[in-house]
Design a protein around this motif. Sequence first.
Motif: not given
Length: 438
Positions: A234-243
């Motif tokens: 989550w610290e990569s600053l790229h779009p990330n999603f939980i699901f």
Amino acid sequence: MVALLITGGLVLLAGTEPLLWSLLAGVPVVALLLAIFGWSGLWLLRRMTFRQLSLRLAVNRLLCRPFQTMTQLAAFSLSFMLLALLVMVRGDLLSRWQQQLPPDSPNYFLLNMTQPQIPQVNELLAKYHVKPTEYFPVVLARLTEINGQSALEWADKKHPKSTTVRRELNLTWVKRLPPFNTLVEGSWPPKSKEVSLDQGVAERLQIHIGDKLTFTGDTRTFQVTVSSLRKVDWESLHPNFIFIFDKETLENQPATWLTSFHYLGHENWPGDKNRSGDGKMLTELNRHFPTISMLDIGGMIKQIQGILQQVSRALEIMVVLVMLCGGLLLLAQIQVGMNQRQLELVVYRTLGASKPLLRRTLWSEFALLGFMAGLAAAFGAEIALWLLQTKVFEFPWQPQWQMWLVLPLISSALLSLCGGWLGIRLLRRQGQYRRLPE
């Protein structure tokens, strides 16, 4: 009484959180462990053979009163440990945290795009030689049930502070595993009526592969089965999603699109200080696509850096205060044992000890006490830094070898100077009653 006042003040300020009680209980435990570590070092010194009589007398005196020695070691080592932590956190960990982001990390997010706008946005970004990351569809929905049970009730039992079931979630579909995502368990990609879940959320809510999740979107409610768990950076600053779903499961839900990019002309981003920062591309984006929301991560980073600078200044003040308090504690601890030492001088005088021998014994005693307190402080600070680096800041652990050398030498020199100075005063006072032979 002082301890009760301090504890009461902390309770009034911070409440009754478990973290506060853990810290309050940890201070005496850490002090005791440091004292045992230092006293064990002195015990090992007793097994060694010293040619100088002053060193043998100093070691014997420290070990003949273990309770007093351990009390002093606990106070000194804890003070030096806190001082070392303040210095290292200010000078190393905070700077490393600020510099951990790569220079080309995305500093802008574009939200609420429609699918027809994607080619137009790509064309505009290419005009300024900006390459966006992958475009992700975004569907808004809520997690309403887990294994047929209300998600709120489930979360209250498993993890009451979880916000996953208390807000609208961003869902997406993708076939290729996104960057900065690692498959931990299960199969990829998700198939029809399946979902891939972030490992951290799964652990907090105690959700496992094969569990049934029910989501409520804008148009309908749908149920899926957990097919895989992912570790998300989550610290990569790229779009990330939980699901993450498959397309078929979410195709009947209204969706928008998002992407991110690194704009080299941004004046607020670390490493781009030589750029113009004119923001022409941003102005053109806003003019041509007024419905697209733009999230400025670079501005947020700049604000965080300003906060870290203020924290750094506050730590400088804390370092000075700790040093002053440590000096006062040092003098107080040394002064406590002076009355006992005055009686011992009479015994040594009766046995024929000379004034230079007594002076060297006092200096050696405090130098050894400071050296062992410094070693114990370095040991405790190294463990605390390891926890901060690996658990809090999530950095690779780097041992601070220079601390193991510098801290014992500084503490040994400081205690020998203070103890030797007070010892000389005691010898002069003793000399007023009976002159000692030179």
